[in-house]
Design a protein around this motif. Structure first.
Motif, PDB file in Angstrom:
ATOM      1  N   GLN A  83       1.751 -77.062  40.284  1.00 59.35           N
ATOM      2  CA  GLN A  83       2.290 -76.752  41.544  1.00 59.35           C
ATOM      3  C   GLN A  83       1.614 -77.384  42.674  1.00 59.35           C
ATOM      4  OE1 GLN A  83       1.354 -72.341  41.337  1.00 59.35           O
ATOM      5  NE2 GLN A  83       3.223 -72.016  40.238  1.00 59.35           N
ATOM      6  N   LYS A  85       1.977 -80.771  43.614  1.00 55.16           N
ATOM      7  CA  LYS A  85       2.974 -81.494  43.781  1.00 55.16           C
ATOM      8  C   LYS A  85       4.217 -80.693  44.785  1.00 55.16           C
ATOM      9  CE  LYS A  85       6.389 -81.769  40.177  1.00 55.16           C
ATOM     10  NZ  LYS A  85       7.158 -82.681  38.993  1.00 55.16           N
ATOM     11  N   TRP A  86       4.066 -79.526  44.460  1.00 52.64           N
ATOM     12  CA  TRP A  86       5.295 -78.847  45.128  1.00 52.64           C
ATOM     13  C   TRP A  86       4.858 -78.193  46.625  1.00 52.64           C
ATOM     14  CZ3 TRP A  86      10.066 -79.888  43.543  1.00 52.64           C
ATOM     15  CH2 TRP A  86      10.038 -80.223  42.220  1.00 52.64           C
ATOM     16  N   GLY A  88       4.448 -77.407  49.865  1.00 54.86           N
ATOM     17  CA  GLY A  88       5.201 -77.726  51.104  1.00 54.86           C
ATOM     18  C   GLY A  88       6.559 -78.330  50.774  1.00 54.86           C
ATOM     19  N   ARG A  89       6.711 -78.507  49.613  1.00 52.13           N
ATOM     20  CA  ARG A  89       7.959 -79.229  49.173  1.00 52.13           C
ATOM     21  C   ARG A  89       8.884 -78.461  48.213  1.00 52.13           C
ATOM     22  NH1 ARG A  89       6.814 -83.040  45.658  1.00 52.13           N
ATOM     23  NH2 ARG A  89       8.621 -84.331  46.377  1.00 52.13           N
ATOM     24  N   VAL A  90       8.971 -77.091  48.435  1.00 54.70           N
ATOM     25  CA  VAL A  90       9.769 -76.526  47.660  1.00 54.70           C
ATOM     26  C   VAL A  90      11.079 -76.839  47.674  1.00 54.70           C
ATOM     27  CG1 VAL A  90      10.663 -73.994  47.112  1.00 54.70           C
ATOM     28  CG2 VAL A  90       8.240 -74.470  47.804  1.00 54.70           C
ATOM     29  N   PRO A  91      11.975 -77.077  46.396  1.00 53.95           N
ATOM     30  CA  PRO A  91      13.262 -77.440  46.562  1.00 53.95           C
ATOM     31  C   PRO A  91      14.262 -76.415  47.621  1.00 53.95           C
ATOM     32  CG  PRO A  91      12.620 -77.632  44.378  1.00 53.95           C
ATOM     33  CD  PRO A  91      11.326 -76.938  45.109  1.00 53.95           C
ATOM     34  N   ASP A  92      15.373 -76.968  47.911  1.00 62.42           N
ATOM     35  CA  ASP A  92      16.269 -76.236  48.935  1.00 62.42           C
ATOM     36  C   ASP A  92      17.421 -75.490  48.244  1.00 62.42           C
ATOM     37  OD1 ASP A  92      17.800 -78.605  48.440  1.00 62.42           O
ATOM     38  OD2 ASP A  92      17.703 -79.130  50.778  1.00 62.42           O
ATOM     39  N   ASP A 158      -0.168 -71.591  52.016  1.00 58.47           N
ATOM     40  CA  ASP A 158       0.596 -72.822  51.704  1.00 58.47           C
ATOM     41  C   ASP A 158       1.630 -72.269  50.428  1.00 58.47           C
ATOM     42  OD1 ASP A 158      -0.710 -74.586  53.014  1.00 58.47           O
ATOM     43  OD2 ASP A 158      -1.928 -75.081  51.728  1.00 58.47           O
ATOM     44  N   THR A 160       4.402 -72.883  47.716  1.00 58.36           N
ATOM     45  CA  THR A 160       4.918 -73.958  46.490  1.00 58.36           C
ATOM     46  C   THR A 160       5.976 -73.399  45.689  1.00 58.36           C
ATOM     47  OG1 THR A 160       3.996 -75.231  44.647  1.00 58.36           O
ATOM     48  CG2 THR A 160       3.083 -73.045  44.788  1.00 58.36           C
ATOM     49  N   GLU A 188      10.338 -70.083  45.794  1.00 63.07           N
ATOM     50  CA  GLU A 188       9.214 -70.336  46.776  1.00 63.07           C
ATOM     51  C   GLU A 188       8.368 -69.192  46.657  1.00 63.07           C
ATOM     52  OE1 GLU A 188       7.609 -68.747  50.486  1.00 63.07           O
ATOM     53  OE2 GLU A 188       9.541 -68.064  49.716  1.00 63.07           O
ATOM     54  N   TRP A 233      -3.742 -81.930  45.292  1.00 66.16           N
ATOM     55  CA  TRP A 233      -4.174 -80.842  46.502  1.00 66.16           C
ATOM     56  C   TRP A 233      -4.947 -80.965  47.321  1.00 66.16           C
ATOM     57  CZ3 TRP A 233      -6.406 -76.067  47.711  1.00 66.16           C
ATOM     58  CH2 TRP A 233      -5.929 -75.315  48.619  1.00 66.16           C
TER      59      TRP A 233
END
Length: 302
Positions: A83, A85-86, A88-92, A158, A160, A188, A233
């Motif tokens: 988690q 790496k994700w 602030g970068r959760v896929p859309d 945060d 993820t 998310e 992180w």
């Protein structure tokens, strides 16, 4: 309990989400670099009635409820690595869940958890919760009354990519590899949200010894924090611990009041997994878990 599904992708229980998670490859890729895998998809067959048959590889392994505490902690570490790496970068993708916890809490079981104030002061209640300390009893009441504040804290940290149904029933150890099942809620969520769920649901249904709860809670949080760090992180450990507390207290804010209410009504329904013969048995068995949930709430509410 069977939850109602929806055709709306934004719904917390959108019925096609797991299909899309597998079809898109997201489930397989989500935490693969951390050593967490999923079953191979064999086929997806559209049915005449509009449904879909999802055929997955039959994975043999040791079921999660048979894991030792160190094995659970190892999975928590892997989850932290995965988690990190994700953050602030959760896929859309539109079908991924958003604000899952808030949506879940608007459904059952929260609807049935409220108890009139006079119930808390009655001799009958005192007898039912004799195993709960005075601070736990007041903490259960306080958490239920301030559950929206606790939820807000859970949503403030945060974010993820979370699985959102991490518990031993969805885990397999296949030749020392962690297999994570059931991706129906993926989306998310908060850093720490999945770990809070793992801790509570390891013992909530009586399928793991409640005496293991302190060790599970401590080792899983510590391992998850270490995993986040090793995954890159750079946040603070106290933030993660507070997020675990907020998410766990928010999701299970209904737990104490609901079990108490059932016991007061004399509910003798056997629990889903056969560990309790009545709601009163459940109140007695889960006292330490209720105390942990209150402890988490106190950490949030001060």
């Amino acid at each position: 309990m069977v939850w109602p599904t929806s055709d709306e992708p934004a719904h917390w229980n959108y019925w096609r989400r797991e299909l899309l998670a597998y079809e898109s490859g997201l489930a397989a890729a989500a935490y693969r670099d951390a050593g967490i895998v999923v079953p191979q998809v064999l086929s997806m067959d559209e049915r005449a009635d509009g449904g879909v048959d999802l055929w997955l590889e039959d994975v043999e392994g040791v079921a999660g409820f048979e894991w030792s505490v160190p094995r659970l902690a190892r999975f928590a570490y892997e989850l932290g690595v995965g988690q990190a790496k994700w953050v602030g970068r959760v896929p859309d993708q539109a079908w991924l869940s958003r604000r899952w916890l808030a949506q879940y809490l608007r459904q059952e079981p929260s609807r049935s958890a409220g108890l009139p104030e006079e119930v808390w002061e009655s001799p009958e209640t005192a007898a039912v919760v004799a195993g709960w300390s005075a601070s736990v009893r007041s903490g259960v009441r306080r958490l239920w009354g301030e559950r929206d504040r606790v939820l807000a804290a859970a949503e403030s940290g945060d974010r993820t990519l979370c699985h959102l149904d991490v518990w031993p029933s969805n885990l397999l150890d296949a030749d020392c590899v962690s297999v994570l099942l059931d991706w129906s809620f993926v989306g998310e969520g908060a850093v720490g949200e999945d770990v809070a769920n793992l801790i509570v649901d390891s013992c909530a249904d009586g399928l793991m010894d409640m005496a293991l709860l302190p060790e599970i809670a401590q080792s899983c949080v510590e391992s998850y924090v270490n995993g986040l760090r090793d995954g890159g992180w750079a946040g603070r450990e106290d933030q993660v611990r507070l997020a675990v507390a907020a998410c766990g207290a928010a999701k299970y804010s209904w737990f104490g009041p609901t079990f108490l209410g059932r016991a007061l009504r004399g509910d003798t329904t056997r629990s889903s997994y056969g560990q309790d013969d009545s709601a009163l048995d459940a109140v007695r068995r889960t006292g330490d878990l209720v105390a942990l949930i209150v402890q988490w709430a106190d950490a949030v509410l001060g």
